[in-house]
Design a protein around this motif. Sequence first.
Motif, PDB file in Angstrom:
ATOM      1  N   GLU A  49     -10.246  -1.165   5.173  1.00  0.00           N
ATOM      2  CA  GLU A  49      -8.927  -1.754   5.420  1.00  0.00           C
ATOM      3  C   GLU A  49      -8.690  -2.982   4.533  1.00  0.00           C
ATOM      4  O   GLU A  49      -7.602  -3.155   3.990  1.00  0.00           O
ATOM      5  CB  GLU A  49      -8.801  -2.143   6.896  1.00  0.00           C
ATOM      6  CG  GLU A  49      -8.847  -0.942   7.835  1.00  0.00           C
ATOM      7  CD  GLU A  49      -8.883  -1.369   9.290  1.00  0.00           C
ATOM      8  OE1 GLU A  49      -8.949  -2.607   9.540  1.00  0.00           O
ATOM      9  OE2 GLU A  49      -8.850  -0.494  10.169  1.00  0.00           O
ATOM     10  N   GLN A  73     -13.731   4.067   2.064  1.00  0.00           N
ATOM     11  CA  GLN A  73     -12.364   3.599   2.287  1.00  0.00           C
ATOM     12  C   GLN A  73     -12.368   2.565   3.405  1.00  0.00           C
ATOM     13  O   GLN A  73     -12.843   2.841   4.515  1.00  0.00           O
ATOM     14  CB  GLN A  73     -11.450   4.772   2.639  1.00  0.00           C
ATOM     15  CG  GLN A  73     -11.237   5.726   1.471  1.00  0.00           C
ATOM     16  CD  GLN A  73     -10.302   6.863   1.803  1.00  0.00           C
ATOM     17  OE1 GLN A  73     -10.263   7.340   2.939  1.00  0.00           O
ATOM     18  NE2 GLN A  73      -9.540   7.319   0.806  1.00  0.00           N
ATOM     19  N   THR A 112      -1.004  -4.243   5.577  1.00  0.00           N
ATOM     20  CA  THR A 112      -0.965  -3.087   4.671  1.00  0.00           C
ATOM     21  C   THR A 112      -0.952  -1.806   5.477  1.00  0.00           C
ATOM     22  O   THR A 112      -1.366  -1.776   6.643  1.00  0.00           O
ATOM     23  CB  THR A 112      -2.187  -3.103   3.732  1.00  0.00           C
ATOM     24  OG1 THR A 112      -3.389  -3.257   4.514  1.00  0.00           O
ATOM     25  CG2 THR A 112      -2.096  -4.243   2.745  1.00  0.00           C
ATOM     26  N   LYS A 113      -0.506  -0.725   4.829  1.00  0.00           N
ATOM     27  CA  LYS A 113      -0.213   0.504   5.556  1.00  0.00           C
ATOM     28  C   LYS A 113      -1.265   1.593   5.439  1.00  0.00           C
ATOM     29  O   LYS A 113      -1.086   2.678   5.957  1.00  0.00           O
ATOM     30  CB  LYS A 113       1.121   1.077   5.048  1.00  0.00           C
ATOM     31  CG  LYS A 113       2.279   0.085   5.049  1.00  0.00           C
ATOM     32  CD  LYS A 113       2.635  -0.348   6.454  1.00  0.00           C
ATOM     33  CE  LYS A 113       3.865  -1.261   6.439  1.00  0.00           C
ATOM     34  NZ  LYS A 113       4.222  -1.746   7.782  1.00  0.00           N
ATOM     35  N   ARG A 114      -2.350   1.340   4.687  1.00  0.00           N
ATOM     36  CA  ARG A 114      -3.352   2.402   4.509  1.00  0.00           C
ATOM     37  C   ARG A 114      -4.707   1.785   4.203  1.00  0.00           C
ATOM     38  O   ARG A 114      -4.847   0.572   4.153  1.00  0.00           O
ATOM     39  CB  ARG A 114      -2.935   3.337   3.376  1.00  0.00           C
ATOM     40  CG  ARG A 114      -2.895   2.679   1.988  1.00  0.00           C
ATOM     41  CD  ARG A 114      -2.474   3.686   0.931  1.00  0.00           C
ATOM     42  NE  ARG A 114      -2.368   3.117  -0.405  1.00  0.00           N
ATOM     43  CZ  ARG A 114      -3.346   3.071  -1.296  1.00  0.00           C
ATOM     44  NH1 ARG A 114      -4.545   3.543  -0.964  1.00  0.00           N
ATOM     45  NH2 ARG A 114      -3.163   2.550  -2.500  1.00  0.00           N
ATOM     46  N   ARG A 115      -5.693   2.657   3.981  1.00  0.00           N
ATOM     47  CA  ARG A 115      -7.028   2.216   3.600  1.00  0.00           C
ATOM     48  C   ARG A 115      -7.195   2.345   2.078  1.00  0.00           C
ATOM     49  O   ARG A 115      -6.477   3.102   1.432  1.00  0.00           O
ATOM     50  CB  ARG A 115      -8.087   3.031   4.318  1.00  0.00           C
ATOM     51  CG  ARG A 115      -8.056   2.809   5.817  1.00  0.00           C
ATOM     52  CD  ARG A 115      -9.249   3.410   6.501  1.00  0.00           C
ATOM     53  NE  ARG A 115      -9.296   3.005   7.903  1.00  0.00           N
ATOM     54  CZ  ARG A 115     -10.407   2.903   8.599  1.00  0.00           C
ATOM     55  NH1 ARG A 115     -11.576   3.159   8.033  1.00  0.00           N
ATOM     56  NH2 ARG A 115     -10.383   2.531   9.869  1.00  0.00           N
ATOM     57  N   PHE A 116      -8.192   1.639   1.546  1.00  0.00           N
ATOM     58  CA  PHE A 116      -8.351   1.552   0.107  1.00  0.00           C
ATOM     59  C   PHE A 116      -9.787   1.846  -0.303  1.00  0.00           C
ATOM     60  O   PHE A 116     -10.730   1.469   0.398  1.00  0.00           O
ATOM     61  CB  PHE A 116      -7.947   0.152  -0.390  1.00  0.00           C
ATOM     62  CG  PHE A 116      -6.539  -0.220  -0.042  1.00  0.00           C
ATOM     63  CD1 PHE A 116      -5.516   0.025  -0.930  1.00  0.00           C
ATOM     64  CD2 PHE A 116      -6.238  -0.779   1.202  1.00  0.00           C
ATOM     65  CE1 PHE A 116      -4.207  -0.300  -0.606  1.00  0.00           C
ATOM     66  CE2 PHE A 116      -4.943  -1.107   1.541  1.00  0.00           C
ATOM     67  CZ  PHE A 116      -3.921  -0.866   0.627  1.00  0.00           C
ATOM     68  N   GLY A 130       0.787  -1.230   0.000  1.00  0.00           N
ATOM     69  CA  GLY A 130       0.000   0.000   0.000  1.00  0.00           C
ATOM     70  C   GLY A 130       0.808   1.264   0.000  1.00  0.00           C
ATOM     71  O   GLY A 130       0.244   2.364  -0.031  1.00  0.00           O
ATOM     72  N   THR A 131       2.126   1.168   0.065  1.00  0.00           N
ATOM     73  CA  THR A 131       2.969   2.374   0.122  1.00  0.00           C
ATOM     74  C   THR A 131       3.819   2.516  -1.137  1.00  0.00           C
ATOM     75  O   THR A 131       4.814   3.231  -1.129  1.00  0.00           O
ATOM     76  CB  THR A 131       3.889   2.320   1.363  1.00  0.00           C
ATOM     77  OG1 THR A 131       4.748   1.172   1.247  1.00  0.00           O
ATOM     78  CG2 THR A 131       3.088   2.240   2.638  1.00  0.00           C
TER      79      THR A 131
END
Length: 757
Positions: free
Chosen positions: A731, A729, A675-679, A615-616
Amino acid sequence: MNLTSPDSTVSATPAKRGDAPRQPAQRPNRQDPGAAPAPAPGVASVSRLSAQLTEYLTPSELKKVREAYRFSDEKHLGQMRKSGEPYISHPIAVAEICAEWKLDAQAIMAALLHDVMEDQDVAKDELIERFGAPVASLVDGLSKLDKIEFQSQVEMQAENFRKMLLAMARDVRVILIKLADRLHNMRTLGHMDPSKRSRIARETMDVYVPIAHRLGLNNLYRELQDLSFSHLYPVRYKTLGKAVKAARGNRREVVSKILDAVRTTLAESGIQAEVYGREKTLFGIYRKMRNKHLSFSQVLDVYGFRIVVDSFANCYVALGTLHALYKPMPGKFKDYIAIPKLNGYQSLHTTLIGPYGTPVEFQIRTDEMHRVAESGVAAHWLYKTDEGALTDLQQRTHAWLQSLLDIQKQTGDSAEFLEHVKVDLFPDSVYVFTPKSRIISLPRGATALDFAYTIHTDIGDHATEGIINHEHVPLRTELRNGDIVEIVSSSTARPSPTWLGFVRTGKARSAIRHYLRTINRAESIELGRELLSHALEALNLSPELPAPLAERLLNESSARSLEELHADIGVGKRMASLVARHIFGLAENAAGSAPAVDEHGELIPNKIDPVVLNGTEGAAVQLAQCCLPIPGDSMFGHFRRDQGLTVHAADCELAKRQRMKEPDRWIEVVWAPETKRRFDCRIKVLVHNEKGALARVAAELGESDANIVYVAMDDDKDQVMQQLRFTVQVEDRIHLARLMRNVRAIPSVARILRERS
């Protein structure tokens, strides 16, 4: 003036040719388009050119032109066209066309010499010594790059086109001479093989016709169009020509009646004017039939009329007089005088209902407007400005030529440059205004982001939204004629690869790609290194390349360093699997052994580890907007040229179709354990049309720890059921499943599902 002074040779005079103890140049004859049936361009052609040049060149300039003619005649001695004519007939014909535009002595000399570097191995230094640096630069800009080896015919054509346009940006005479060269070749295309005729005609229609239009050379533009049409579709051309010829007799009475009525009415109003009818070109008629799905009998405005008056004010007086004579058709009036076209064209256009109910188009302009309309940039020379101020047409042309240089600086290769420039050659335009009432011309379909990049690259790079007619709108909003446009920018905003999906101008596209290549280079290098390592492991090769092998790879791939090679792989310009196979071939040659193969001689690949996403990854990796994969989904990655890796969900219908077409451009992708963020994820909710339904669904989404970034609903409020669409958004799939379960529990919700476009 006489180009053929006593000490010169005349290539079209057989007696003098026979007396000359010269041998043909030791080169294969250039198989150029041969002349169609026409008078032999011997002394008569030279005399015509002499007469044209005597009208406007000085004696000293005529002497230089004569020297250039003699030199070209000598160098092309023995070289013939396919028609059997001496080759010198072609440079003379090109010079005649340039003389019609009243080009200066340097341009005429370059027209006469334009093939000596390419065909006869004359060095640029020799031309500089004999004729001066300006003439040599023009000839060099017109010469093709035949001596360089290219990977494909398309690459060679793209590089030749780039060279020509960059030379044009420095001196517009380059493209004028090139257009004259192409016009004569098209006029004499009949002796070429059918396949070559079709290829040259297609190139003319796709490249040179739009350039002629962009520079305002309307006579040339129309003739090149018709010539290209006649060679691309000869049967259609002949059939349509016969139909127009037959229609002339039937419509002669109508045309004569309109001419008499208009001339009488204008004279009674005290307006001095030239009035004449004009027939639309065959290609213009054909294009209208094709675009509007009409038969020839349904195309009523085959004829148009042009009115040339003596003053700017009388253009509008004549317009009023015509509207009093015949009824105007609503929505068919265009004022190109107040707002000229991009190429400087100015006229009033109006369509009236003439006798017998026939629509008739009129163009009204002054003498000066008519000269610019027919000759375009050839009517005002950028390099002949003795005064500081440039005309409006000069400024427009200068701005476009400068944009070519800007695109060149930001472009990776010739094919990409050609792609960007072709976008800007489309003639249809939309005119918008800045808040200070400055008019900006953009291609039709341009967006607020295109406007931002037109103002300045920095404004485009940092744009966040547009303001059109005082309303805030997204950057992708398409502009319309008359819009007043502002751009809101932020120092933290940066270009996104998704912008490439909706920008229209070449400048915007090249600037965005340039930014993505430079700013995200580190990400692209890392991604490319990882992809190449996987591909090498699949061929049982070590990702660590020995120094000699790496050096050979760089030499053969034209990359300056391994980092550049990795970056190209990361942005999709090179395919990791192909580079790995290239390394495999080099390693096999160096070691004399090969990796393991099966009984059929095929390589036995290792299991390729998928690319892992956390995710980054940044701009080097994009999640496809069509399916918006989230952690937990099965995925595949697709390489697109200069756009890095685009990741699709495995069940995406669009991805399935694309994988059938380009299987080599797809790799397996998996999510990292954390993972490092939301989607982003799209969901559709079907609810009973009752009070507060939207509020309850939105509140439950918030309670489920989902951020709502977009919401929409049906316009029809009278339905029993309503569809609500959200982009939220989340996770991962587990979070999405919990959210959907909570929303489904709301009494007014009938159904909820994840939406894929």
